[in-house]
Design a protein around this motif. Structure first.
Motif: not given
Length: 351
Positions: A47, A63-70
């Motif tokens: 990620t 993208p396979t991740w959340s906006p918060g994690r990004e």
């Protein structure tokens, strides 16, 4: 400039130098990945680099991740890790250069009072003068404070006839205590609502790193690092002695002063963005010399590389030892550096 070469130890070190630097670059990449991945919120390495490549080339990776994690990866951890690399490399370069021109293995921007001067200038800007020229105010004031501290140390050492290497460090420690006392007065007289942040900053921390501000330490590190590496031969001569350096055409007094000024510039800017982080410039050059020898054509780039790796791992420790609390990184480097300092003194005693 003539050089002494051909000894078996030097031959073995020269032969393994490319492998060591390649291994160092690989270790730096791994350290950077781990530094961004670990923390109060664990992020998979896939990620981490997925976000990176997606930012560099939008749409390259789905993208396979959340906006918060990004946001955690790109807005917080990436700039923090990059700042750690720059600060570690810069302080290590300064320490290696100071050890050459003072011929003192204990020379370090922290022990010689340069870091304290930078802290004084930064605190003066943060609590009293305000950002009168915008974001450049704190780095500029930190540089001026570091430069003033350097000149004071040189003046005190000349006044007290402290020409030996050990006495120069003692003069630096004394000046450092005086400057930090003055900095504490500035904190005492400052706005109580802002002093908590300043005190935490004085302990060393990278949590305020932002993409928009990284350009300042990066430019200083690249420019001053290139200047120092271009003068590696002169630094080699200075380690032998002033007389030898003079016979080789080096203006010893002017060159030493220029090294102090460049060291003050690097230290002041790094302190402005990271607070006071001690002992990096003391430890790292010694470790590098054990690996690649004493030639400054190898010591300087090696110090920058190992310094970046060391501070990345110190920051990892600062973020994980008391997670989710963020421990000041100066506590980690101070603990490791103090133990290293004791080991270095015992090693010198036994030689």
């Amino acid at each position: 400039m003539s050089e002494i070469t051909g000894t078996p130890i030097q031959s073995r070190r020269s032969g393994r130098q490319p492998a060591l630097f390649l291994g160092g670059l690989i270790a730096l990449g791994i350290s950077l990945s781990v530094a961004i991945s670990v923390g109060a919120v664990q992020v998979p390495l896939g990620t981490v680099w997925g976000v990176f490549f997606n930012k560099i080339s939008p749409g390259l990776i789905e993208p396979t991740w959340s906006p918060g994690r990004e946001a955690i990866i790109w807005d917080i951890r990436f700039p923090r890790a990059l700042l750690a690399m720059m600060v570690g490399a810069g302080l290590a370069l300064v320490g290696a250069s100071l050890q050459a021109v003072t011929r003192n293995p204990l020379a370090d921007p922290h022990l010689l009072g340069i870091s304290s001067g930078g802290a004084f200038g930064a605190i003066l800007a943060l609590l009293h003068t305000g950002l009168f020229i915008g974001l450049l105010t704190v780095p500029l004031m930190a540089f001026l404070g570091a430069l003033a501290a350097t000149l004071i140390v040189l003046a005190v050492s000349r006044f007290a006839d402290a020409s030996s290497a050990d006495r120069l460090v003692l003069a630096g420690v004394a000046v450092s205590f005086i400057i930090m006392s003055a900095a504490n007065v500035l904190i005492f007289l400052g706005d109580p609502r802002a002093t908590h942040t300043v005190v935490f900053w004085m302990l060393g921390g990278l949590g305020l790193a932002q993409w928009g501000q990284l350009i300042y330490p990066l430019v200083i590190l690249l420019a001053c690092g290139a200047w120092l590496m271009a003068r590696a031969a002169a630094l080699n001569a200075m380690t032998v002695g002033d007389e030898t350096a003079s016979t080789l055409g080096i203006p010893v007094a002017r060159f030493r002063l220029s090294i102090f000024m460049i060291g003050a510039l690097i230290t002041g800017v790094m302190v402005a963005f990271s607070g006071i982080i001690g002992f990096v410039g003391l430890m790292v050059p010694h470790i590098v010399r054990m690996l690649v020898g004493g030639d400054y054509r190898r010591v300087l780039p090696g110090s920058a590389l190992i310094g970046a790796i060391f501070l990345l791992w110190a920051d990892i420790a600062a973020r994980t030892v008391m997670a989710p609390e963020d421990m000041p990184i100066g506590i980690v480097t101070g603990l490791i550096g103090g133990l290293f300092f004791i080991w270095l003194l015992s090693r010198r005693q036994s030689v």
